[in-house]
Design an enzyme around this catalytic site. Sequence first.
Site, short mmCIF file in Angstrom:
data_model
loop_
_atom_site.label_atom_id
_atom_site.label_comp_id
_atom_site.label_asym_id
_atom_site.label_seq_id
_atom_site.Cartn_x
_atom_site.Cartn_y
_atom_site.Cartn_z
N CYS A 51 0.83 -1.20 0.00
CA CYS A 51 0.00 0.00 0.00
C CYS A 51 0.87 1.26 0.00
O CYS A 51 1.78 1.39 0.82
CB CYS A 51 -0.92 -0.02 1.21
N CYS A 54 0.35 3.21 3.59
CA CYS A 54 0.66 2.67 4.92
C CYS A 54 1.96 3.31 5.47
O CYS A 54 2.86 3.65 4.71
CB CYS A 54 0.80 1.15 4.87
N HIS A 113 -4.56 0.34 7.95
CA HIS A 113 -5.04 0.07 6.59
C HIS A 113 -6.45 -0.50 6.56
O HIS A 113 -7.18 -0.33 5.58
CB HIS A 113 -4.06 -0.91 5.93
N SER A 161 -8.54 4.49 -5.83
CA SER A 161 -7.63 3.44 -6.27
C SER A 161 -6.89 2.78 -5.11
O SER A 161 -6.08 1.91 -5.32
CB SER A 161 -6.64 4.00 -7.30
N HIS A 166 -8.47 7.29 3.44
CA HIS A 166 -7.86 8.58 3.12
C HIS A 166 -8.82 9.46 2.33
O HIS A 166 -9.79 8.97 1.75
CB HIS A 166 -6.58 8.39 2.30
N GLN A 168 -8.84 13.51 0.06
CA GLN A 168 -8.00 14.39 -0.73
C GLN A 168 -8.34 15.85 -0.49
O GLN A 168 -9.43 16.17 -0.02
CB GLN A 168 -8.19 14.11 -2.22
O1 LIG Z 1 -6.77 11.00 -7.36
P1 LIG Z 1 -7.39 9.65 -7.50
O2 LIG Z 1 -7.96 9.15 -6.21
O3 LIG Z 1 -6.49 8.68 -8.15
O4 LIG Z 1 -8.60 9.87 -8.53
C1 LIG Z 1 -9.96 9.90 -8.26
O5 LIG Z 1 -10.39 11.17 -7.76
C2 LIG Z 1 -10.20 12.29 -8.62
C3 LIG Z 1 -10.83 13.51 -7.98
O6 LIG Z 1 -12.21 13.39 -7.77
C4 LIG Z 1 -10.76 12.04 -10.03
O7 LIG Z 1 -10.33 13.06 -10.89
C5 LIG Z 1 -10.35 10.68 -10.59
O8 LIG Z 1 -11.05 10.44 -11.81
C6 LIG Z 1 -10.64 9.58 -9.57
O9 LIG Z 1 -10.22 8.33 -10.07
#
Ligand SMILES: O=P(O)(O)O[C@H]1O[C@H](CO)[C@@H](O)[C@H](O)[C@H]1O
Lengths: 346, 346
Positions: A51, A54, A113, A161, A166, A168
């Site tokens: 991962c 991790c 995890h 993915s 987590h 963003q």
């Molecule tokens: O950044 P990641 O997690 O790989 O990507 C994911 O979130 C992003 C923000 O919403 C998108 O643009 C991607 O299509 C999605 O796969």
Amino acid sequence: MSKEFNKHPHRRFNILTGEWILVSPHRTKRPWQGRLEKVAGEERPSYDVDCFLCPGNKRASGDTNPDYEEPYTFKNDFSALLPEGPAEEVQEGLFRASSETGICRVVCFSPDHSLTLPVMEVGDIVKVIRKWKEEYADLGSRENINHVMIFENKGDMMGCSNPHPHGQIWSQLSVPVEVQKKTRHQKEHWDQHKRSLLGDYLKQELDKKERIVLENEHFVTLVPYWAIWPYETMILPRRHMQHIGQLSGREEIAYADILKLLTIKYDNLFQTSFPYSSGIHQQPTTGEDHPEWHFHMSFYPPLLRSKTVKKFMVGYELFAGPQRDITAEEAAATLRELPVVHYSKI
Amino acid sequence: MSKEFNKHPHRRFNILTGEWILVSPHRTKRPWQGRLEKVAGEERPSYDVDCFLCPGNKRASGDTNPDYEEPYTFKNDFSALLPEGPAEEVQEGLFRASSETGICRVVCFSPDHSLTLPVMEVGDIVKVIRKWKEEYADLGSRENINHVMIFENKGDMMGCSNPHPHGQIWSQLSVPVEVQKKTRHQKEHWDQHKRSLLGDYLKQELDKKERIVLENEHFVTLVPYWAIWPYETMILPRRHMQHIGQLSGREEIAYADILKLLTIKYDNLFQTSFPYSSGIHQQPTTGEDHPEWHFHMSFYPPLLRSKTVKKFMVGYELFAGPQRDITAEEAAATLRELPVVHYSKI
Ligand SMILES: O=P(O)(O)O[C@H]1O[C@H](CO)[C@@H](O)[C@H](O)[C@H]1O
Ligand SMILES: O=P(O)(O)O[C@H]1O[C@H](CO)[C@@H](O)[C@H](O)[C@H]1O
């Protein structure tokens, strides 16, 4: 609204975006012969050597994560926005473009995890909220950052993915279109009434009690009147505040608590680790005052009927406008009745 | 636009909706460890006894399809919109709703269960176009139908529950939000210049030749400057017309031809029956004159890197605004270079 009305196709108005959505309550009877989603394996170890997120592991960029024990933030190795770049405006007839800069970060919620919000301790969710506050303050205070979007894509069905818990943060120079809409409509109401649009809306919802899912001293979770996604919800603070930086210590705990209970209900709905995208909507960080803004958090989950059948936002939805099948009231009733103990613990 | 500019994150303006989209050209290098889509089996018989849409078969409603040999239309058995219903307006403080009526139909493109547009004969696609014209005229002329949305969801990845070649029509009382946006922006340009916005745009594109995919005497296929989906395209008639009812016989053939070639290129891209949602955008059928409207057709395909890796429109995209990775120019170049003979026939 007459009970009758609610059973027939109708449109509802989203007071935050100024856009209508189509509701087709009778349509849930439709048999489904279409795509069944695969469900990712749900048992995960507390540590996965492969991962990227991790503690102690090497990331795709070659950097190594520290042995973190609390929520941990780092620059996204594949940032969609970069801090530097040529500043250019294009206006060539009908071609219009402009350069964009920003900072993208990843927030690991926990070193473990195997966890997800519904199975984390409230105290540990409070730490995530504090990390979000820190990031909003740090990024938002920069001159070139006028908007900070904090969000989570949970589950591979939502393009996530990596199953490590987590979220963003994408922060950037310009204020994105959906945020502009929300600013415009909140401001109209504020200018007219000197009261928060969502505050007034919340009063009406608490009065009606038809769409409320969860309540505590400081927060309410409800299915918005104009919800698009089948089990869409909104977490609203009772107090009118512009951003999470204004949360008091007690409010942080109440927020963590309602986050945990909502995500437990979601997991319980189809007895699966429930996929969704969630986002924290708060005032842009342009430096201007935004008294109209009322911070709120949205959950957009794709599932409709079971853990394998989702709602597809496709042809009509993309070209004409959003459409939903079950009503907001039915969705709220279903969520309200679900237990607040996680199914894995019963 | 400088070559340099195009390699860095930037925003582009959609002249039809008035909204910006974020482009992150450098981001295609990202490795993908996320969800891989399942690919539906692609070999199908010409007739499937279990298919609701094959000639002579019983549908979910209990009705039986005739032994049709040409494109065939019927009322959607699970219509999202219904012709009758209580007429009601709700305005209870911040709750706003109104009843909605309409007619939903299904258009079978061919009696042959195994076909798709790219492998149909041009002459048979012309028949589909004539059927669309007929439906637009019939539905659009009704007093209670102010908008006719003709679209296709192709592939189970796009929520299509039956592989039999078919599209849908959702026609309704009110003009949906995306159509209102397009009307507003086309009208602004028309009022100012007395010329079609998309006509002027097309001139610029034909001049640049950077985003053109296909051309014939009457139609052009291009990747719009502001495209959102990785391989999004638009089919534009060279002549300024408001709706498909105005297509001449020769234009019908040219339209069928470009539809076939575009969908062949799509199938060839990842050597798969390429999923997409396509929609025909044309003037609302309110009875008013809409000289500003320039009919066009959009294709929104979800695939990004291969037949199993799609672009997810999730967190940031849902809460902030659209985002794409490859540029419109790269996508156009890729599509332009693909052969116009279907891979299954080489
Ligand atoms: O950044 P990641 O997690 O790989 O990507 C994911 O979130 C992003 C923000 O919403 C998108 O643009 C991607 O299509 C999605 O796969
Ligand atoms: O009517 P269908 O093909 O069953 O349904 C499909 O197209 C509709 C219109 O875009 C969507 O509302 C559905 O979510 C999708 O599954």
